[in-house]
Motif scaffolding. Structure first.
Motif, PDB file in Angstrom:
ATOM      1  N   ASP A   1       0.804  -1.216   0.000  1.00 50.68           N
ATOM      2  CA  ASP A   1       0.000   0.000   0.000  1.00 50.68           C
ATOM      3  C   ASP A   1       0.839   1.269   0.000  1.00 50.68           C
ATOM      4  OD1 ASP A   1      -2.346   1.595   0.168  1.00 50.68           O
ATOM      5  OD2 ASP A   1      -2.111   1.740   2.331  1.00 50.68           O
ATOM      6  N   LYS A   2       1.970   1.263   0.731  1.00 46.97           N
ATOM      7  CA  LYS A   2       2.681   2.514   0.963  1.00 46.97           C
ATOM      8  C   LYS A   2       4.141   2.534   0.534  1.00 46.97           C
ATOM      9  CE  LYS A   2      -0.298   3.600   4.919  1.00 46.97           C
ATOM     10  NZ  LYS A   2      -0.361   4.024   6.341  1.00 46.97           N
ATOM     11  N   CYS A   3       4.718   1.387   0.201  1.00 47.30           N
ATOM     12  CA  CYS A   3       6.164   1.328  -0.035  1.00 47.30           C
ATOM     13  C   CYS A   3       6.550   0.836  -1.425  1.00 47.30           C
ATOM     14  CB  CYS A   3       6.850   0.439   1.006  1.00 47.30           C
ATOM     15  SG  CYS A   3       6.348   0.744   2.708  1.00 47.30           S
ATOM     16  N   ALA A   4       5.737  -0.069  -1.975  1.00 45.86           N
ATOM     17  CA  ALA A   4       6.102  -0.738  -3.231  1.00 45.86           C
ATOM     18  C   ALA A   4       6.211   0.218  -4.401  1.00 45.86           C
ATOM     19  CB  ALA A   4       5.099  -1.840  -3.542  1.00 45.86           C
TER      20      ALA A   4
ATOM     21  N   ARG B   1      11.068   7.568  11.183  1.00 46.78           N
ATOM     22  CA  ARG B   1      11.223   9.010  11.025  1.00 46.78           C
ATOM     23  C   ARG B   1      10.809   9.506   9.638  1.00 46.78           C
ATOM     24  NH1 ARG B   1      15.338  11.621  14.244  1.00 46.78           N
ATOM     25  NH2 ARG B   1      16.240  10.240  15.809  1.00 46.78           N
ATOM     26  N   ALA B   2      11.169   8.748   8.596  1.00 46.44           N
ATOM     27  CA  ALA B   2      11.152   9.333   7.256  1.00 46.44           C
ATOM     28  C   ALA B   2      10.252   8.645   6.236  1.00 46.44           C
ATOM     29  CB  ALA B   2      12.585   9.352   6.704  1.00 46.44           C
TER      30      ALA B   2
ATOM     31  N   ALA C   1       4.640  10.788   3.074  1.00 42.41           N
ATOM     32  CA  ALA C   1       3.926  11.039   4.328  1.00 42.41           C
ATOM     33  C   ALA C   1       4.762  10.551   5.504  1.00 42.41           C
ATOM     34  CB  ALA C   1       2.567  10.343   4.314  1.00 42.41           C
ATOM     35  N   PRO C   2       5.940  11.151   5.734  1.00 44.84           N
ATOM     36  CA  PRO C   2       6.806  10.686   6.824  1.00 44.84           C
ATOM     37  C   PRO C   2       6.136  10.799   8.183  1.00 44.84           C
ATOM     38  CG  PRO C   2       7.555  12.807   5.966  1.00 44.84           C
ATOM     39  CD  PRO C   2       6.508  12.311   5.030  1.00 44.84           C
TER      40      PRO C   2
ATOM     41  N   ASP D   1      -3.053  13.578   1.666  1.00 41.97           N
ATOM     42  CA  ASP D   1      -3.039  14.737   2.562  1.00 41.97           C
ATOM     43  C   ASP D   1      -3.059  16.064   1.810  1.00 41.97           C
ATOM     44  OD1 ASP D   1      -2.894  13.061   4.785  1.00 41.97           O
ATOM     45  OD2 ASP D   1      -0.716  12.924   4.650  1.00 41.97           O
ATOM     46  N   LEU D   2      -2.983  16.012   0.482  1.00 39.48           N
ATOM     47  CA  LEU D   2      -3.024  17.240  -0.311  1.00 39.48           C
ATOM     48  C   LEU D   2      -4.458  17.741  -0.383  1.00 39.48           C
ATOM     49  CD1 LEU D   2      -1.366  19.155  -2.137  1.00 39.48           C
ATOM     50  CD2 LEU D   2      -1.976  17.685  -4.066  1.00 39.48           C
TER      51      LEU D   2
END
Length: 324
Positions: free
Chosen positions: A64-67, A125-126, A131-132, A308-309
């Motif tokens: 969902d968030k990394c690939a 952290r990052a 979206a860190p 978040d935009l």
């Protein structure tokens, strides 16, 4: 006590010492302020919060968030260098990655990684890049567990937690690859190199042998203009002035992957404007695409989602791009 905690504990003493000549300047940091900053995790796992995450849950988070940047199996080098690969079971026995001695193979994260704390801390952290600090503690554990499984360090049914992470670290392929047992750490020790100082026929005019690639130059604006020595940031003085569309694109990170007139990671904005010129309802479609992300329209490299935009900012960016 971590390095940051020691610093913040020391700050109030410094403030008190100067309180008389400069009344009203500085104050003691509150426990909440210290806690908000003191998030580092040491190699001995001091500062690691309690939690857990399974490989199975980590795969869902990863997809969902990394690939989109790292590939489904951490193998992609389309955006960043690969995370996994180049290590063997023999490396896990010795703690030294043999392939690091070869010049014909790229370096992956797990070839170089000597402490899991560094990986956990960096993801916490990052990541994700767009979206860190949005991952929960358990999600970070799960993402790290999935990476460890991809690197064949833990099995597919493994659950990583603060209770077993130290044992897992003992299996890292390059855990013994970082050492202080060399001259750089001991001023009286043997130097890393042995040679005779030349100091003659030296070059008078030195020029840079390498520079930042053009595609990455000014991706985040003029960094020199973003630094200050005194006073409030320029942005604070100009807060009432509306930002230009290009400034908005820069502040939202769009220019890290796009440029107006050339391809970077994604297409040039002028290419987008040309492709969709005159298409009915295209503004609403692209606003939705910016929020949701996706791939296929411009190649295999996907664009990460930007949930978040704000709607108004997304619409302003899309109108600007289409008007180029």
């Amino acid at each position: 006590m971590s390095r940051l905690t020691r610093f913040l504990v020391w700050v109030p003493f410094f403030t008190v010492a100067w309180a008389q000549p400069y009344p009203g300047v500085g104050r003691t940091a509150t426990p909440a302020e210290i806690q908000a900053w003191d998030i580092d995790v040491r190699p001995d796992f001091k500062g690691l919060p309690a939690g857990s995450g399974s490989v199975e849950d980590g795969q869902k988070i990863w997809d969902d968030k990394c690939a989109s940047c790292h590939g489904t199996f951490g193998e992609s080098n389309a955006v960043f260098t690969p995370l996994v690969g180049g290590t063997t079971k023999e490396d896990m026995k010795t703690g030294h990655v043999k392939s690091l001695t070869r010049a014909d193979i790229g370096r992956t994260t797990f070839m170089k990684l000597s402490t899991i704390s560094a990986l956990w801390d960096y993801i916490n952290r990052a990541m994700p890049w767009n979206a860190p600090k949005s991952l929960t503690t358990d999600e970070v554990y799960a993402a790290v567990a999935y990476l460890l499984n991809l690197a064949d360090i833990v099995p597919a049914d493994f659950t990583l937690s603060e209770k077993n992470i130290a044992e897992v670290q003992k299996k890292l392929p390059n855990r013994n690859g970082m050492t202080r047992d060399h001259g750089l750490w001991d001023v009286h020790g043997k130097a890393d190199v042995a040679n005779v100082a030349c100091m003659k026929d030296c070059v008078a005019d030195v020029t840079l042998a390498s520079v930042f690639p053009k595609l990455a130059q000014l991706a985040y604006g003029d960094l020199a203009q973003q630094n200050r020595t005194l006073g409030a940031p320029k942005a604070m003085h100009a807060a009432s002035a509306p930002a230009s569309p290009e400034d908005l694109a820069r502040s939202k990170g769009c220019l890290a992957c796009h440029a107006v007139d050339r391809r970077v990671v994604g297409p040039a904005f002028r290419e987008v404007a040309k492709k969709y010129k005159g298409e009915p309802g295209i503004e609403a479609k692209l606003v939705k695409k910016v929020h949701a992300g996706g791939s296929g329209a411009w190649g295999s490299i996907p664009m990460p989602p930007n949930p978040d935009l704000g709607d108004s900012d997304a619409a302003a960016l899309v109108r600007w791009v289409l008007g180029l």
